[in-house]
Motif scaffolding. Structure first.
Motif, PDB file in Angstrom:
ATOM      1  N   ASN A 112       9.878  -1.621   6.006  1.00  0.00           N
ATOM      2  CA  ASN A 112       9.622  -0.294   5.450  1.00  0.00           C
ATOM      3  C   ASN A 112       8.174   0.109   5.690  1.00  0.00           C
ATOM      4  N   MET A 113       7.963   1.410   5.870  1.00  0.00           N
ATOM      5  CA  MET A 113       6.628   1.968   6.096  1.00  0.00           C
ATOM      6  C   MET A 113       6.023   2.429   4.777  1.00  0.00           C
ATOM      7  N   LEU A 114       4.787   2.034   4.519  1.00  0.00           N
ATOM      8  CA  LEU A 114       4.005   2.590   3.425  1.00  0.00           C
ATOM      9  C   LEU A 114       2.996   3.526   4.076  1.00  0.00           C
ATOM     10  N   VAL A 115       3.040   4.796   3.698  1.00  0.00           N
ATOM     11  CA  VAL A 115       2.200   5.815   4.329  1.00  0.00           C
ATOM     12  C   VAL A 115       1.281   6.417   3.267  1.00  0.00           C
ATOM     13  N   ALA A 116      -0.018   6.403   3.549  1.00  0.00           N
ATOM     14  CA  ALA A 116      -0.991   7.002   2.634  1.00  0.00           C
ATOM     15  C   ALA A 116      -0.936   8.514   2.768  1.00  0.00           C
ATOM     16  N   GLY A 117      -0.572   9.197   1.709  1.00  0.00           N
ATOM     17  CA  GLY A 117      -0.596  10.659   1.676  1.00  0.00           C
ATOM     18  C   GLY A 117      -1.991  11.098   1.261  1.00  0.00           C
ATOM     19  N   GLN A 118      -2.829  11.476   2.225  1.00  0.00           N
ATOM     20  CA  GLN A 118      -4.210  11.785   1.918  1.00  0.00           C
ATOM     21  C   GLN A 118      -4.381  13.113   1.193  1.00  0.00           C
ATOM     22  N   VAL A 119      -3.388  13.986   1.273  1.00  0.00           N
ATOM     23  CA  VAL A 119      -3.420  15.243   0.527  1.00  0.00           C
ATOM     24  C   VAL A 119      -2.572  15.122  -0.738  1.00  0.00           C
ATOM     25  N   SER A 120      -1.421  14.457  -0.639  1.00  0.00           N
ATOM     26  CA  SER A 120      -0.557  14.282  -1.814  1.00  0.00           C
ATOM     27  C   SER A 120      -1.110  13.233  -2.773  1.00  0.00           C
ATOM     28  N   ASN A 121      -2.099  12.436  -2.335  1.00  0.00           N
ATOM     29  CA  ASN A 121      -2.750  11.430  -3.177  1.00  0.00           C
ATOM     30  C   ASN A 121      -1.787  10.383  -3.718  1.00  0.00           C
ATOM     31  N   LYS A 122      -0.854   9.964  -2.864  1.00  0.00           N
ATOM     32  CA  LYS A 122       0.132   8.946  -3.231  1.00  0.00           C
ATOM     33  C   LYS A 122       0.380   8.059  -2.026  1.00  0.00           C
ATOM     34  N   VAL A 123       0.970   6.921  -2.265  1.00  0.00           N
ATOM     35  CA  VAL A 123       1.436   6.053  -1.183  1.00  0.00           C
ATOM     36  C   VAL A 123       2.955   6.165  -1.178  1.00  0.00           C
ATOM     37  N   HIS A 124       3.498   6.644  -0.062  1.00  0.00           N
ATOM     38  CA  HIS A 124       4.925   6.934   0.062  1.00  0.00           C
ATOM     39  C   HIS A 124       5.589   5.814   0.855  1.00  0.00           C
ATOM     40  N   GLU A 125       6.757   5.366   0.403  1.00  0.00           N
ATOM     41  CA  GLU A 125       7.493   4.327   1.119  1.00  0.00           C
ATOM     42  C   GLU A 125       8.751   4.928   1.738  1.00  0.00           C
ATOM     43  N   TYR A 126       8.965   4.611   3.037  1.00  0.00           N
ATOM     44  CA  TYR A 126      10.127   5.071   3.793  1.00  0.00           C
ATOM     45  C   TYR A 126      10.748   3.880   4.505  1.00  0.00           C
ATOM     46  N   ASP A 127      12.061   3.926   4.687  1.00  0.00           N
ATOM     47  CA  ASP A 127      12.690   2.865   5.471  1.00  0.00           C
ATOM     48  C   ASP A 127      12.480   3.165   6.957  1.00  0.00           C
ATOM     49  N   ALA A 128      12.966   2.289   7.818  1.00  0.00           N
ATOM     50  CA  ALA A 128      12.720   2.417   9.263  1.00  0.00           C
ATOM     51  C   ALA A 128      13.299   3.698   9.857  1.00  0.00           C
ATOM     52  N   ASP A 129      14.271   4.311   9.183  1.00  0.00           N
ATOM     53  CA  ASP A 129      14.870   5.556   9.669  1.00  0.00           C
ATOM     54  C   ASP A 129      14.205   6.795   9.077  1.00  0.00           C
ATOM     55  N   GLY A 130      13.227   6.591   8.206  1.00  0.00           N
ATOM     56  CA  GLY A 130      12.523   7.709   7.593  1.00  0.00           C
ATOM     57  C   GLY A 130      13.083   8.150   6.258  1.00  0.00           C
ATOM     58  N   ALA A 131      14.069   7.424   5.728  1.00  0.00           N
ATOM     59  CA  ALA A 131      14.621   7.781   4.417  1.00  0.00           C
ATOM     60  C   ALA A 131      13.622   7.387   3.325  1.00  0.00           C
ATOM     61  N   PHE A 132      13.383   8.319   2.410  1.00  0.00           N
ATOM     62  CA  PHE A 132      12.453   8.079   1.307  1.00  0.00           C
ATOM     63  C   PHE A 132      12.977   6.966   0.409  1.00  0.00           C
ATOM     64  N   VAL A 133      12.097   6.046   0.029  1.00  0.00           N
ATOM     65  CA  VAL A 133      12.457   4.941  -0.853  1.00  0.00           C
ATOM     66  C   VAL A 133      11.824   5.125  -2.224  1.00  0.00           C
ATOM     67  N   GLN A 134      10.496   5.247  -2.249  1.00  0.00           N
ATOM     68  CA  GLN A 134       9.803   5.367  -3.534  1.00  0.00           C
ATOM     69  C   GLN A 134       8.348   5.771  -3.312  1.00  0.00           C
ATOM     70  N   ILE A 135       7.696   6.108  -4.437  1.00  0.00           N
ATOM     71  CA  ILE A 135       6.251   6.301  -4.449  1.00  0.00           C
ATOM     72  C   ILE A 135       5.661   5.027  -5.016  1.00  0.00           C
ATOM     73  N   ALA A 136       4.715   4.436  -4.308  1.00  0.00           N
ATOM     74  CA  ALA A 136       4.044   3.231  -4.787  1.00  0.00           C
ATOM     75  C   ALA A 136       2.731   3.640  -5.445  1.00  0.00           C
ATOM     76  N   GLY A 137       2.515   3.170  -6.652  1.00  0.00           N
ATOM     77  CA  GLY A 137       1.251   3.449  -7.330  1.00  0.00           C
ATOM     78  C   GLY A 137       1.064   4.891  -7.722  1.00  0.00           C
ATOM     79  N   GLN A 138       2.133   5.607  -8.078  1.00  0.00           N
ATOM     80  CA  GLN A 138       2.020   7.041  -8.306  1.00  0.00           C
ATOM     81  C   GLN A 138       1.233   7.420  -9.550  1.00  0.00           C
TER      82      GLN A 138
END
Length: 181
Positions: A112-138
């Motif tokens: 899974n990809m953890l992507v830093a949202g520099q404007v949304s101020n969250k760390v977003h987790e997506y699976d390999a196909d791009g499906a949203f999984v969760q917000i980490a540390g929201q």
């Protein structure tokens, strides 16, 4: 000493990089909307990864075998490239989860990809196909999450930039113990 001099291979406004097992360096060149590959041994330019889909690359990781994943800051998505051919495999849409201004990313052991949202101020987790999984540390009051890594215990650590003082690293702190695999 300098490994890759400014302008080599078209390098313009480098803002994120990763290193392969063979020491090759992959650098986001925001000024040319590309990712450039250099030899980590001598800095020689190897290849440019470009796509009409890629605008302002801001994060890069090596993914599944022979895959390069690049965050696309202006379009809030991730572009996949074939490492062997340099061709784009297309967009991995990350339209759900509220990702805004994707920056650096890291892969969890499960892929899974953890992507830093520099404007949304969250760390977003997506699976390999791009499906949203969760917000980490929201609920941690992040401001411009930036670089990320896992510590030896599998905890996600990150640094963040204060949006009023771009480039100033405010802290490196544990974000969310639930990110451990």
């Amino acid at each position: 000493s300098t490994i890759v001099p400014a302008g080599t291979g078209g390098l313009d406004y480098p803002n994120s990089q990763t290193v392969a097992a063979n020491a090759d360096i992959f650098v986001c060149s925001a000024g040319t909307s590309s990712v450039l590959q250099f030899s980590g041994l001598n800095g020689a330019f190897i290849r440019s990864y470009q796509s009409p889909l890629l605008r302002n690359p801001s994060g890069v990781v090596l993914g599944a075998p022979n895959q390069l994943l690049v965050t696309n800051f202006l379009d809030d998505d991730v572009i996949a490239f074939n490492l062997l051919t340099g061709q784009s495999r297309g967009c991995i849409p990350t339209v759900t989860g509220g990702l805004d201004g994707p920056g650096p990313m890291i892969l969890r052991p499960n892929g899974n990809m953890l992507v830093a949202g520099q404007v949304s101020n969250k760390v977003h987790e997506y699976d390999a196909d791009g499906a949203f999984v969760q917000i980490a540390g929201q609920n941690n009051g992040l401001t411009g999450p930036n670089g990320m890594l896992f510590d030896g215990s599998g905890h996600l650590l990150l640094d963040e930039r204060d949006v009023e003082f771009l480039g100033l690293i405010k802290s490196l702190r544990e974000v969310d113990r639930s990110c451990a695999s």
